[in-house]
Scaffold this motif. Structure first.
Motif, PDB file in Angstrom:
ATOM      1  N   GLY A  21      11.540   3.270  -7.773  1.00 37.74           N
ATOM      2  CA  GLY A  21      10.821   4.335  -7.093  1.00 37.74           C
ATOM      3  C   GLY A  21      11.550   4.818  -5.848  1.00 37.74           C
ATOM      4  O   GLY A  21      10.989   5.532  -5.040  1.00 37.74           O
ATOM      5  N   GLY A  22      12.794   4.425  -5.686  1.00 32.33           N
ATOM      6  CA  GLY A  22      13.600   4.903  -4.562  1.00 32.33           C
ATOM      7  C   GLY A  22      13.460   4.063  -3.305  1.00 32.33           C
ATOM      8  O   GLY A  22      12.766   3.053  -3.267  1.00 32.33           O
ATOM      9  N   TYR A  23      14.123   4.514  -2.280  1.00 34.43           N
ATOM     10  CA  TYR A  23      14.169   3.846  -0.974  1.00 34.43           C
ATOM     11  C   TYR A  23      12.787   3.772  -0.366  1.00 34.43           C
ATOM     12  O   TYR A  23      12.036   4.737  -0.452  1.00 34.43           O
ATOM     13  N   PRO A  24      12.365   2.698   0.242  1.00 33.52           N
ATOM     14  CA  PRO A  24      13.070   1.434   0.445  1.00 33.52           C
ATOM     15  C   PRO A  24      12.785   0.394  -0.634  1.00 33.52           C
ATOM     16  O   PRO A  24      13.159  -0.761  -0.480  1.00 33.52           O
ATOM     17  N   LYS A  25      12.141   0.814  -1.708  1.00 37.51           N
ATOM     18  CA  LYS A  25      11.755  -0.142  -2.761  1.00 37.51           C
ATOM     19  C   LYS A  25      12.946  -0.747  -3.492  1.00 37.51           C
ATOM     20  O   LYS A  25      12.798  -1.726  -4.207  1.00 37.51           O
ATOM     21  N   ASP A  26      14.123  -0.127  -3.328  1.00 38.52           N
ATOM     22  CA  ASP A  26      15.315  -0.631  -4.002  1.00 38.52           C
ATOM     23  C   ASP A  26      16.456  -0.922  -3.028  1.00 38.52           C
ATOM     24  O   ASP A  26      17.616  -0.935  -3.403  1.00 38.52           O
ATOM     25  N   ILE A  27      16.116  -1.173  -1.787  1.00 42.05           N
ATOM     26  CA  ILE A  27      17.153  -1.383  -0.767  1.00 42.05           C
ATOM     27  C   ILE A  27      17.969  -2.652  -1.029  1.00 42.05           C
ATOM     28  O   ILE A  27      19.146  -2.732  -0.690  1.00 42.05           O
ATOM     29  N   ASN A  28      17.334  -3.645  -1.671  1.00 36.18           N
ATOM     30  CA  ASN A  28      18.014  -4.898  -1.999  1.00 36.18           C
ATOM     31  C   ASN A  28      17.237  -5.605  -3.109  1.00 36.18           C
ATOM     32  O   ASN A  28      16.155  -5.156  -3.491  1.00 36.18           O
ATOM     33  N   VAL A  29      17.796  -6.682  -3.618  1.00 35.25           N
ATOM     34  CA  VAL A  29      17.133  -7.413  -4.701  1.00 35.25           C
ATOM     35  C   VAL A  29      15.828  -8.040  -4.208  1.00 35.25           C
ATOM     36  O   VAL A  29      14.875  -8.171  -4.967  1.00 35.25           O
ATOM     37  N   TYR A  30      15.780  -8.393  -2.948  1.00 29.86           N
ATOM     38  CA  TYR A  30      14.555  -8.944  -2.371  1.00 29.86           C
ATOM     39  C   TYR A  30      13.382  -7.994  -2.629  1.00 29.86           C
ATOM     40  O   TYR A  30      12.290  -8.426  -2.987  1.00 29.86           O
ATOM     41  N   GLN A  31      13.611  -6.693  -2.461  1.00 30.35           N
ATOM     42  CA  GLN A  31      12.575  -5.689  -2.705  1.00 30.35           C
ATOM     43  C   GLN A  31      12.469  -5.336  -4.196  1.00 30.35           C
ATOM     44  O   GLN A  31      11.372  -5.128  -4.712  1.00 30.35           O
ATOM     45  N   LEU A  32      13.597  -5.280  -4.871  1.00 31.56           N
ATOM     46  CA  LEU A  32      13.645  -4.930  -6.290  1.00 31.56           C
ATOM     47  C   LEU A  32      12.842  -5.896  -7.152  1.00 31.56           C
ATOM     48  O   LEU A  32      12.354  -5.539  -8.219  1.00 31.56           O
ATOM     49  N   GLN A  33      12.692  -7.123  -6.679  1.00 31.43           N
ATOM     50  CA  GLN A  33      11.990  -8.143  -7.459  1.00 31.43           C
ATOM     51  C   GLN A  33      10.558  -7.719  -7.802  1.00 31.43           C
ATOM     52  O   GLN A  33      10.025  -8.112  -8.831  1.00 31.43           O
ATOM     53  N   LYS A  34       9.935  -6.886  -6.997  1.00 31.81           N
ATOM     54  CA  LYS A  34       8.582  -6.401  -7.300  1.00 31.81           C
ATOM     55  C   LYS A  34       8.589  -5.590  -8.591  1.00 31.81           C
ATOM     56  O   LYS A  34       7.675  -5.707  -9.419  1.00 31.81           O
ATOM     57  N   ALA A  92      15.409 -16.717  -5.029  1.00 29.68           N
ATOM     58  CA  ALA A  92      16.238 -17.060  -6.184  1.00 29.68           C
ATOM     59  C   ALA A  92      15.339 -17.510  -7.340  1.00 29.68           C
ATOM     60  O   ALA A  92      15.560 -17.129  -8.494  1.00 29.68           O
ATOM     61  N   TYR A  93      14.329 -18.294  -7.022  1.00 28.02           N
ATOM     62  CA  TYR A  93      13.395 -18.721  -8.059  1.00 28.02           C
ATOM     63  C   TYR A  93      12.561 -17.545  -8.562  1.00 28.02           C
ATOM     64  O   TYR A  93      12.393 -17.355  -9.770  1.00 28.02           O
ATOM     65  N   ALA A  94      12.046 -16.734  -7.648  1.00 26.21           N
ATOM     66  CA  ALA A  94      11.197 -15.598  -8.029  1.00 26.21           C
ATOM     67  C   ALA A  94      11.916 -14.642  -8.979  1.00 26.21           C
ATOM     68  O   ALA A  94      11.300 -14.087  -9.888  1.00 26.21           O
ATOM     69  N   VAL A  95      13.208 -14.481  -8.778  1.00 24.63           N
ATOM     70  CA  VAL A  95      13.994 -13.580  -9.625  1.00 24.63           C
ATOM     71  C   VAL A  95      14.404 -14.268 -10.922  1.00 24.63           C
ATOM     72  O   VAL A  95      14.190 -13.741 -12.015  1.00 24.63           O
ATOM     73  N   SER A 151       7.847  -0.318  -9.298  1.00 26.11           N
ATOM     74  CA  SER A 151       7.281  -1.202  -8.278  1.00 26.11           C
ATOM     75  C   SER A 151       5.778  -0.998  -8.118  1.00 26.11           C
ATOM     76  O   SER A 151       5.099  -1.859  -7.570  1.00 26.11           O
ATOM     77  N   LEU A 152       5.275   0.123  -8.613  1.00 29.97           N
ATOM     78  CA  LEU A 152       3.855   0.440  -8.452  1.00 29.97           C
ATOM     79  C   LEU A 152       3.085   0.463  -9.773  1.00 29.97           C
ATOM     80  O   LEU A 152       1.912   0.810  -9.778  1.00 29.97           O
ATOM     81  N   THR A 153       3.744   0.119 -10.868  1.00 21.68           N
ATOM     82  CA  THR A 153       3.127   0.203 -12.184  1.00 21.68           C
ATOM     83  C   THR A 153       2.927  -1.190 -12.759  1.00 21.68           C
ATOM     84  O   THR A 153       3.894  -1.931 -12.928  1.00 21.68           O
ATOM     85  N   VAL A 154       1.696  -1.530 -13.061  1.00 26.14           N
ATOM     86  CA  VAL A 154       1.387  -2.841 -13.645  1.00 26.14           C
ATOM     87  C   VAL A 154       0.968  -2.640 -15.103  1.00 26.14           C
ATOM     88  O   VAL A 154      -0.126  -2.136 -15.374  1.00 26.14           O
ATOM     89  N   PRO A 155       1.847  -2.983 -16.046  1.00 23.32           N
ATOM     90  CA  PRO A 155       1.498  -2.832 -17.466  1.00 23.32           C
ATOM     91  C   PRO A 155       0.373  -3.783 -17.864  1.00 23.32           C
ATOM     92  O   PRO A 155       0.425  -4.973 -17.556  1.00 23.32           O
ATOM     93  N   LEU A 156      -0.606  -3.244 -18.553  1.00 24.46           N
ATOM     94  CA  LEU A 156      -1.736  -4.037 -19.043  1.00 24.46           C
ATOM     95  C   LEU A 156      -1.659  -4.022 -20.561  1.00 24.46           C
ATOM     96  O   LEU A 156      -2.033  -3.049 -21.212  1.00 24.46           O
ATOM     97  N   ILE A 157      -1.129  -5.082 -21.145  1.00 24.65           N
ATOM     98  CA  ILE A 157      -0.921  -5.167 -22.587  1.00 24.65           C
ATOM     99  C   ILE A 157      -2.266  -5.396 -23.262  1.00 24.65           C
ATOM    100  O   ILE A 157      -2.997  -6.322 -22.937  1.00 24.65           O
ATOM    101  N   ASN A 158      -2.585  -4.525 -24.247  1.00 27.59           N
ATOM    102  CA  ASN A 158      -3.847  -4.709 -24.959  1.00 27.59           C
ATOM    103  C   ASN A 158      -3.643  -5.052 -26.425  1.00 27.59           C
ATOM    104  O   ASN A 158      -4.596  -5.262 -27.143  1.00 27.59           O
TER     105      ASN A 158
END
Length: 160
Positions: A21-34, A92-95, A151-158
């Motif tokens: 979704g662009g800056y700052p959501k992708d500034i680093n892997v720490y943020q990208l993990q979401k 590191a674990y979260a990713v 980063s803002l989309t939560v897939p709900l598998i049905n």
């Protein structure tokens, strides 16, 4: 939360293509993990995720990188973090825990060597990422989910 960010999805996909979704959501892997967490919900076991994330600041954590220099598998990372929890190293674990389900291809400005250290498959652009993904999947018509705001989309598998 599901009422605001949840998106019904019929089945897990073979391939998920997501942008943070662009800056700052992708500034680093720490943020990208979401975004990784959300794509993990949408991809099938053994599938592929392509994430488009600039990561101009690299990993976002020296402790994360140090952990990845010492441990080379998700299982090793999990054991190390469980034995000695440290802020930064926990990322590191979260990713890497997500990488046990699917291959994560990262299209970013990050140096390919750093992406590999962090257990991503680096790609210089989307075209290269798609070639890697289709080679791995070996299917002429894989099921694909696009997540332009991962980063803002939560897939709900049905599964229906």
């Amino acid at each position: 939360m599901n009422e605001v960010y949840g998106v019904p999805v019929r089945n897990e996909a073979d391939l998920v293509i997501a942008s943070c979704g662009g800056y700052p959501k992708d500034i680093n892997v720490y943020q990208l993990q979401k975004t990784m967490d959300n794509t993990w919900c949408a991809v099938r076991e053994g599938g592929v995720v392509i994430i488009l994330g600039e990561c101009a600041e690299g990993s976002g954590s020296a402790a994360y990188e140090k952990t990845m220099q010492k441990y080379v598998t998700p299982e090793q990372v999990a054991a190390a973090v469980k034995a000695d929890f440290q802020i930064g190293a926990h990322k590191a674990y979260a990713v890497t825990r997500l990488m046990k389900k699917a291959e994560f291809i990262l299209v970013s400005s990050m140096e390919p060597e750093l992406a590999k250290l962090l257990l991503f498959t680096p790609a210089k652009d989307l075209e290269e990422a798609l070639k890697i993904a289709f080679t791995k999947l070996g299917s002429s018509q894989p099921g694909i989910i696009l997540m332009p705001m991962g980063s803002l989309t939560v897939p709900l598998i049905n599964n229906g």
